[in-house]
Design an enzyme around this catalytic site. Structure first.
Site, PDB file in Angstrom:
ATOM      1  N   HIS A 182     -28.528  47.360 -25.305  1.00 39.21           N
ATOM      2  CA  HIS A 182     -29.522  47.459 -24.229  1.00 39.21           C
ATOM      3  C   HIS A 182     -29.461  48.843 -23.569  1.00 39.21           C
ATOM      4  O   HIS A 182     -30.482  49.505 -23.380  1.00 39.21           O
ATOM      5  CB  HIS A 182     -29.242  46.354 -23.197  1.00 39.21           C
ATOM      6  CG  HIS A 182     -30.121  46.373 -21.984  1.00 39.21           C
ATOM      7  ND1 HIS A 182     -31.131  45.453 -21.782  1.00 39.21           N
ATOM      8  CD2 HIS A 182     -30.158  47.190 -20.901  1.00 39.21           C
ATOM      9  CE1 HIS A 182     -31.739  45.717 -20.627  1.00 39.21           C
ATOM     10  NE2 HIS A 182     -31.160  46.759 -20.074  1.00 39.21           N
ATOM     11  N   GLU A 183     -28.246  49.272 -23.249  1.00 34.90           N
ATOM     12  CA  GLU A 183     -28.102  50.572 -22.570  1.00 34.90           C
ATOM     13  C   GLU A 183     -28.505  51.726 -23.479  1.00 34.90           C
ATOM     14  O   GLU A 183     -29.202  52.648 -23.060  1.00 34.90           O
ATOM     15  CB  GLU A 183     -26.672  50.761 -22.060  1.00 34.90           C
ATOM     16  CG  GLU A 183     -26.252  49.795 -20.960  1.00 34.90           C
ATOM     17  CD  GLU A 183     -27.254  49.683 -19.821  1.00 34.90           C
ATOM     18  OE1 GLU A 183     -27.902  50.687 -19.497  1.00 34.90           O
ATOM     19  OE2 GLU A 183     -27.414  48.584 -19.274  1.00 34.90           O
ATOM     20  N   HIS A 242     -32.179  52.155 -23.728  1.00 32.47           N
ATOM     21  CA  HIS A 242     -32.829  52.835 -22.600  1.00 32.47           C
ATOM     22  C   HIS A 242     -32.997  54.323 -22.903  1.00 32.47           C
ATOM     23  O   HIS A 242     -33.989  54.941 -22.522  1.00 32.47           O
ATOM     24  CB  HIS A 242     -32.025  52.658 -21.312  1.00 32.47           C
ATOM     25  CG  HIS A 242     -32.362  51.405 -20.561  1.00 32.47           C
ATOM     26  ND1 HIS A 242     -33.661  51.054 -20.249  1.00 32.47           N
ATOM     27  CD2 HIS A 242     -31.580  50.415 -20.061  1.00 32.47           C
ATOM     28  CE1 HIS A 242     -33.657  49.900 -19.582  1.00 32.47           C
ATOM     29  NE2 HIS A 242     -32.406  49.490 -19.461  1.00 32.47           N
ATOM     30  N   TYR A 284     -39.838  53.711 -14.582  1.00 33.30           N
ATOM     31  CA  TYR A 284     -38.970  52.576 -14.255  1.00 33.30           C
ATOM     32  C   TYR A 284     -39.437  51.877 -12.986  1.00 33.30           C
ATOM     33  O   TYR A 284     -38.727  51.816 -11.985  1.00 33.30           O
ATOM     34  CB  TYR A 284     -37.532  53.069 -14.112  1.00 33.30           C
ATOM     35  CG  TYR A 284     -36.492  52.014 -14.428  1.00 33.30           C
ATOM     36  CD1 TYR A 284     -36.463  51.381 -15.655  1.00 33.30           C
ATOM     37  CD2 TYR A 284     -35.533  51.667 -13.485  1.00 33.30           C
ATOM     38  CE1 TYR A 284     -35.516  50.418 -15.937  1.00 33.30           C
ATOM     39  CE2 TYR A 284     -34.574  50.712 -13.760  1.00 33.30           C
ATOM     40  CZ  TYR A 284     -34.582  50.091 -14.995  1.00 33.30           C
ATOM     41  OH  TYR A 284     -33.636  49.129 -15.276  1.00 33.30           O
ATOM     42  N   GLU A 318     -37.486  47.680 -19.564  1.00 36.30           N
ATOM     43  CA  GLU A 318     -36.400  46.702 -19.601  1.00 36.30           C
ATOM     44  C   GLU A 318     -36.494  45.795 -20.829  1.00 36.30           C
ATOM     45  O   GLU A 318     -35.501  45.509 -21.496  1.00 36.30           O
ATOM     46  CB  GLU A 318     -36.445  45.834 -18.337  1.00 36.30           C
ATOM     47  CG  GLU A 318     -35.588  46.359 -17.217  1.00 36.30           C
ATOM     48  CD  GLU A 318     -34.179  46.609 -17.691  1.00 36.30           C
ATOM     49  OE1 GLU A 318     -33.578  45.720 -18.321  1.00 36.30           O
ATOM     50  OE2 GLU A 318     -33.660  47.704 -17.464  1.00 36.30           O
ATOM     51  N   ASP A 370     -35.699  45.418  -6.918  1.00 38.78           N
ATOM     52  CA  ASP A 370     -35.462  45.624  -8.350  1.00 38.78           C
ATOM     53  C   ASP A 370     -36.527  46.529  -8.981  1.00 38.78           C
ATOM     54  O   ASP A 370     -37.063  46.228 -10.051  1.00 38.78           O
ATOM     55  CB  ASP A 370     -35.424  44.240  -9.036  1.00 38.78           C
ATOM     56  CG  ASP A 370     -35.087  44.321 -10.520  1.00 38.78           C
ATOM     57  OD1 ASP A 370     -34.283  45.184 -10.903  1.00 38.78           O
ATOM     58  OD2 ASP A 370     -35.653  43.512 -11.284  1.00 38.78           O
ATOM     59  N   HIS A 430     -36.378  43.801 -13.874  1.00 40.07           N
ATOM     60  CA  HIS A 430     -35.527  42.838 -14.596  1.00 40.07           C
ATOM     61  C   HIS A 430     -36.024  41.408 -14.416  1.00 40.07           C
ATOM     62  O   HIS A 430     -35.390  40.461 -14.880  1.00 40.07           O
ATOM     63  CB  HIS A 430     -34.078  42.916 -14.128  1.00 40.07           C
ATOM     64  CG  HIS A 430     -33.428  44.234 -14.365  1.00 40.07           C
ATOM     65  ND1 HIS A 430     -33.497  45.271 -13.463  1.00 40.07           N
ATOM     66  CD2 HIS A 430     -32.717  44.710 -15.419  1.00 40.07           C
ATOM     67  CE1 HIS A 430     -32.843  46.316 -13.944  1.00 40.07           C
ATOM     68  NE2 HIS A 430     -32.361  46.014 -15.125  1.00 40.07           N
TER      69      HIS A 430
END
Ligand code: ZN
Lengths: 102, 265
Positions: free
Chosen positions: B73-74, B77, B88, B97, B170, B175
């Protein structure tokens, strides 16, 4: 000393962890109260100014901290990674206090 | 440390073997990861240059390198930032996301050699401590069902546009509303069948690289572009195109291929 601490963002949104915590040092244990005051002083909280919104990246946490101590008052907003080490220590400690309080 | 190193290695292999992508920028950018960040830090993030993982507080969360899909996931990005620069915030942020969850989930399935019908479609399934009443950070197959816990609260992800959440928290619910495109990907992948990366994943990856995917793209435009890319890759009227259209339809997004075709002019 009154501390209002909010941590927002991160890899997931947890409704229960996203509330701001009001910490009154008078109602902490002696040890925690002293530690909180020491960390606030060490990062010179009342004379720093941070109001950052990161332009790049994802899943960072953003911390909003507002502290009132007598006539001293300040509010800052910073995001991970917090470069100011003394401030990062304060944030770690506030995270810990928030955990204890839940 | 080995866990992060291995996880980044598998993610690199996945992008290279499946999409012939050479690292985050497709130019061999060295993968940098920081582990044991901070003290009992409950998070993992991408800062624009590197990935950072905390050890967790060992109360609610374990270490953030424990789940391969979180590492994927990271890293993803970085790929999204490089290819599309999806802002974002709000819907573009939720797509950003979702891309990370889509690639993260595929990296895990690739490692396990799992077809889409065998996968659990959970993000961070290993991450929550035994104390937490929940199974993961998010569920792509059933958004909103990942946890319901006295401390964490209830998983707020919607799985249909009818339940889209408008919020300033958020980053505008990045998310939260990612549940909608996440479920669309899950539906497309499982309806097509086989390994997710072979067809649905390929369509999503090509969409990410599509020049018409602007930084502020919303769900509808993204959905149209996935249909357009499904047609480009697999043909008009193909099973893949149908599966992608149906997937978006099921989460409440009506697609139109006329629109993306016009973007080219
Ligand atoms: Zn993310």
């Amino acid at each position: 000393m009154l501390i209002d601490f909010k941590s927002d963002g991160g890899i997931a949104y947890f409704p229960g962890l996203n509330r701001s915590k009001l910490i009154n040092t008078d109602s902490l244990s002696n040890e925690d109260s002293m530690k909180a005051k020491e960390l606030v002083q060490r990062c010179r909280f009342f004379s720093i100014t941070y109001n950052e919104v990161p332009q790049r990246g994802a899943d960072r946490k953003t911390y909003t901290i507002s502290i009132t101590d007598g006539d001293n008052k300040n509010i800052i907003r910073v995001s991970d990674p917090v470069e100011d080490e003394a401030l990062a220590d304060l944030i770690s400690f506030l995270n810990k206090l928030s955990r204890k309080a839940r | 440390m080995d866990e992060a190193y291995d996880g980044l290695g598998i993610t690199y292999d996945f992008f290279w073997n499946i999409f012939e992508r050479h690292s985050i920028d497709d130019e061999g950018m060295p993968l940098q990861g920081i582990v044991h960040f901070g003290k009992e830090y409950n998070n993992a993030f991408w800062d624009g240059q590197k990935m950072t993982f905390g050890d967790g507080d060992n109360d609610l969360f374990k270490r953030f390198t424990i789940s391969l899909d979180v590492i994927g996931h990271e890293l993803a990005h970085g790929v999204t930032e490089d290819e599309a620069g999806l802002v974002y915030f709000n819907q573009a942020g939720a797509l950003n996301e979702s891309m990370s969850d889509v690639f993260g989930a595929m990296v895990k399935q690739y490692k396990l050699n799992q077809s889409s019908d065998k996968a659990d479609w959970l993000i961070g399934a290993e991450l929550l401590s035994e104390k937490v009443s929940g199974k993961a950070l998010r569920s792509m197959s059933d958004p909103g069902s990942a946890y319901d816990d006295p401390i964490l609260g209830k998983d707020p992800q919607p799985k249909h546009m009818n339940d889209f959440v408008n919020t300033f928290e958020d980053n505008g619910g990045v998310h939260i509303n990612s549940g909608i495109p996440n479920r669309a990907f899950y539906l497309a992948a499982t309806n097509i069948g086989g390994f997710a990366w072979e067809r649905a994943g390929k369509i999503w990856y090509e969409t990410l690289k599509d020049a018409r995917l602007r930084a502020n793209t919303g769900f509808k435009r993204f959905a149209n572009l996935t249909v357009y890319n499904a047609i480009r890759l697999f043909g008009q009227g193909s099973v893949e195109e149908q599966a992608v259209q149906n997937a978006w339809n099921e989460v409440g997004i009506k697609t139109s291929i006329k629109e993306p075709l016009q973007y080219a002019h």
